[in-house]
Design an enzyme around this catalytic site. Structure first.
Site, PDB file in Angstrom:
ATOM      1  N   PRO A 148       0.847  -1.207   0.000  1.00  0.00           N
ATOM      2  CA  PRO A 148       0.000   0.000   0.000  1.00  0.00           C
ATOM      3  C   PRO A 148       0.876   1.248   0.000  1.00  0.00           C
ATOM      4  CG  PRO A 148       0.148  -0.904   2.215  1.00  0.00           C
ATOM      5  CD  PRO A 148       0.954  -1.817   1.338  1.00  0.00           C
ATOM      6  N   MET A 149       1.528   1.506  -1.122  1.00  0.00           N
ATOM      7  CA  MET A 149       2.506   2.592  -1.220  1.00  0.00           C
ATOM      8  C   MET A 149       1.771   3.926  -1.308  1.00  0.00           C
ATOM      9  SD  MET A 149       5.013   0.665  -3.956  1.00  0.00           S
ATOM     10  CE  MET A 149       3.682   0.146  -5.053  1.00  0.00           C
ATOM     11  N   HIS A 207      10.191   2.773   3.209  1.00  0.00           N
ATOM     12  CA  HIS A 207      10.518   2.785   4.646  1.00  0.00           C
ATOM     13  C   HIS A 207      10.533   1.383   5.228  1.00  0.00           C
ATOM     14  CE1 HIS A 207       9.576   7.023   3.898  1.00  0.00           C
ATOM     15  NE2 HIS A 207      10.555   7.194   4.775  1.00  0.00           N
ATOM     16  N   ALA A 256       8.029  -9.850   2.125  1.00  0.00           N
ATOM     17  CA  ALA A 256       8.157  -8.607   1.348  1.00  0.00           C
ATOM     18  C   ALA A 256       9.603  -8.139   1.421  1.00  0.00           C
ATOM     19  CB  ALA A 256       7.243  -7.517   1.914  1.00  0.00           C
ATOM     20  N   GLY A 257      10.085  -7.626   0.285  1.00  0.00           N
ATOM     21  CA  GLY A 257      11.440  -7.070   0.294  1.00  0.00           C
ATOM     22  C   GLY A 257      12.317  -7.729  -0.736  1.00  0.00           C
ATOM     23  N   GLY A 258      12.399  -7.120  -1.926  1.00  0.00           N
ATOM     24  CA  GLY A 258      13.289  -7.628  -2.965  1.00  0.00           C
ATOM     25  C   GLY A 258      12.653  -8.662  -3.877  1.00  0.00           C
ATOM     26  N   GLY A 302       6.374  -4.262  -3.756  1.00  0.00           N
ATOM     27  CA  GLY A 302       6.163  -2.822  -3.882  1.00  0.00           C
ATOM     28  C   GLY A 302       6.826  -2.306  -5.142  1.00  0.00           C
ATOM     29  N   THR A 303       8.173  -2.328  -5.145  1.00  0.00           N
ATOM     30  CA  THR A 303       8.930  -1.757  -6.264  1.00  0.00           C
ATOM     31  C   THR A 303       8.452  -2.311  -7.611  1.00  0.00           C
ATOM     32  OG1 THR A 303      10.841  -1.604  -4.786  1.00  0.00           O
ATOM     33  CG2 THR A 303      11.268  -1.399  -7.139  1.00  0.00           C
TER      34      THR A 303
HETATM   35  C1  LIG Z   1       7.503   3.679  -3.400  1.00  0.00           C
HETATM   36  C2  LIG Z   1       7.249   2.906  -2.136  1.00  0.00           C
HETATM   37  C3  LIG Z   1       6.350   3.402  -1.207  1.00  0.00           C
HETATM   38  C4  LIG Z   1       6.056   2.686  -0.051  1.00  0.00           C
HETATM   39  N1  LIG Z   1       5.134   3.167   0.807  1.00  0.00           N
HETATM   40  C5  LIG Z   1       4.737   2.421   1.859  1.00  0.00           C
HETATM   41  C6  LIG Z   1       3.633   2.845   2.661  1.00  0.00           C
HETATM   42  O1  LIG Z   1       3.038   3.907   2.419  1.00  0.00           O
HETATM   43  N2  LIG Z   1       3.266   2.048   3.696  1.00  0.00           N
HETATM   44  C7  LIG Z   1       3.892   0.855   3.941  1.00  0.00           C
HETATM   45  O2  LIG Z   1       3.497   0.160   4.857  1.00  0.00           O
HETATM   46  N3  LIG Z   1       4.949   0.439   3.222  1.00  0.00           N
HETATM   47  C8  LIG Z   1       5.365   1.188   2.170  1.00  0.00           C
HETATM   48  N4  LIG Z   1       6.407   0.737   1.387  1.00  0.00           N
HETATM   49  C9  LIG Z   1       7.110  -0.514   1.741  1.00  0.00           C
HETATM   50  C10 LIG Z   1       6.304  -1.725   1.275  1.00  0.00           C
HETATM   51  O3  LIG Z   1       5.264  -1.955   2.191  1.00  0.00           O
HETATM   52  C11 LIG Z   1       7.088  -3.047   1.135  1.00  0.00           C
HETATM   53  O4  LIG Z   1       7.624  -3.451   2.353  1.00  0.00           O
HETATM   54  C12 LIG Z   1       8.194  -2.995   0.110  1.00  0.00           C
HETATM   55  O5  LIG Z   1       7.785  -2.357  -1.065  1.00  0.00           O
HETATM   56  C13 LIG Z   1       8.675  -4.414  -0.229  1.00  0.00           C
HETATM   57  O6  LIG Z   1       9.878  -4.392  -0.913  1.00  0.00           O
HETATM   58  P1  LIG Z   1       9.996  -4.257  -2.520  1.00  0.00           P
HETATM   59  O7  LIG Z   1       9.783  -2.807  -2.789  1.00  0.00           O
HETATM   60  O8  LIG Z   1      11.396  -4.699  -2.796  1.00  0.00           O
HETATM   61  O9  LIG Z   1       8.957  -5.119  -3.136  1.00  0.00           O
HETATM   62  C14 LIG Z   1       6.727   1.447   0.214  1.00  0.00           C
HETATM   63  C15 LIG Z   1       7.621   0.938  -0.731  1.00  0.00           C
HETATM   64  C16 LIG Z   1       7.883   1.648  -1.893  1.00  0.00           C
HETATM   65  C17 LIG Z   1       8.845   1.061  -2.908  1.00  0.00           C
END
Ligand SMILES: Cc1cc2nc3c(=O)[nH]c(=O)nc-3n(C[C@H](O)[C@H](O)[C@H](O)COP(=O)(O)O)c2cc1C
Length: 354
Positions: A23-24, A173, A205-207, A228-229
């Protein structure tokens, strides 16, 4: 382990393996979230961080949920809207009074909580959601994003239905001190077993950007994944095309991204509690600062660029796997491709083991 079926039982329109978008806030809108849900994942909208009576964030969220409902009109929605909403909770004032009624009126299927100032902050919120769920015949599940063993333990004790286990390769974050998924996920899984909490579902989540990462997360103990990414670089995502291009053209994410609180300092958004930092592509501001520019100068240049309508100094939050993101795709192609790649990767692994 949570029954592999439980996520599919809770979210009946979803396919295996379970995939959700993060939920970015500012990037995950109703259009992206609806596309994810339509493709058999669970779409999340970024709901924001301000729950006070004066906020416009909840008004906008209410509109976004209405639009998601229209986009998903064709899906038989059972008793819930098959969409989740994620919130940043370091200032929870007003959440119970102002956010929960909006969520309940739309009967969202998931509520995601992240980044509390203190672990205890989520307790009252989770209790209030569960009370509304019981009284209102509202089929909603609570997701809590965690980045350490301690935060995972507390989330389970407080009643989370789903842990989103966030490793340090993540974009955006995250916990300033945290491990990558390969260490964190199995330890969380073992802890759940020891706590007798195996009914709590776990998402990695993450990568994760493709089927290979998805298989790895499942092997480490996840019941599904969050990305996310990767979802930023989809046709449905409203993030600026310059950001999508920066991700596609990036490589070697361990070097070209960095986890730091500085990204927020440079754009005057340094409001997160100190236990969190954020991972982003190393951009102009970060590089100038490394070369000796003062914070005041870097912030001033950032403000001037934004005032001129220029994007090039804005932080591009992104994870370490940017090197494996090669093209802009639609959400449905992305999710279908991952499901196929999971199956082909599992088949080739099984062959290798013979
Ligand atoms: C552009 C961006 C915005 C994000 N904003 C939020 C947010 O508003 N709330 C939140 O819980 N996590 C946020 N995240 C972190 C994601 O919840 C998640 O942990 C992360 O995207 C996973 O890693 P990945 O980007 O490698 O897939 C954000 C990540 C990105 C890349």
């Amino acid at each position: 382990m949570a029954s592999p079926k439980s996520l599919q039982q809770w979210f009946r329109h979803t396919f295996t393996p379970f995939i959700a978008n993060a939920p970015m806030f500012g990037s995950a809108d109703y259009h992206l979230a609806s596309a994810v849900t339509k493709a058999g994942g669970l779409g999340f909208i970024g709901g924001g961080f301000d729950f006070t009576t004066e906020t416009t964030q909840l008004t906008k969220l209410n509109e976004q949920l209405g639009k998601a409902r229209s986009e998903l009109g064709s899906i038989p929605s059972l008793t819930s809207l098959p969409i989740g909403v994620g919130f940043i909770t370091f200032n929870p004032t007003g959440f119970i009074q102002n956010a929960i009624p909006v969520l309940q009126s739309h009967r969202v299927a998931g509520i995601w909580l992240s980044f509390p100032k203190s672990d205890e902050d989520h307790l009252l919120i989770i209790e209030a959601i569960k009370k509304a769920r019981a009284e209102g015949d509202w089929d909603v599940r609570v997701f809590v994003q965690v980045g350490t063993i301690q935060s995972a333990r507390v989330a389970v004790q407080q009643g989370a239905d789903v842990l989103v286990v966030q490793g340090s390769d993540a974009g955006g974050h995250q916990w300033a001190q945290g491990a990558s998924l390969i260490s964190l996920l199995p330890e969380v899984r073992d802890m759940l077993h020891e706590m007798g909490a195996s009914d709590v579902a776990v998402l990695g989540a993450g990568g994760i950007v493709d089927g290979r990462g998805c298989v790895a997360a499942l092997g480490l103990g996840a019941d599904g994944v969050v990305m996310g990414t990767r979802f930023l670089v989809t046709t449905e995502c409203p993030t600026p095309s310059t950001f999508k291009h920066a991700i596609i053209s990036g490589s070697d994410g361990g070097v070209s991204t960095v986890k730091s609180t500085r990204h927020d300092v440079f754009q005057s958004t340094d409001v997160f509690p100190r236990q969190y930092d954020g991972r982003a592509i190393i951009g102009i501001s970060y590089s100038e600062s490394q070369l000796g520019a003062s914070d005041d100068d870097v912030i001033q240049r950032y403000k001037e660029a934004v005032a001129n309508g220029e994007d090039h100094r804005r932080t591009v939050w992104a994870g370490t796997s940017i090197g494996s993101i090669k093209e802009l795709v639609s959400v449905s192609d992305l999710i279908q491709g991952i499901h196929q790649e999971v199956r082909s990767t599992l088949a080739s692994l099984s062959q290798k083991m013979q």
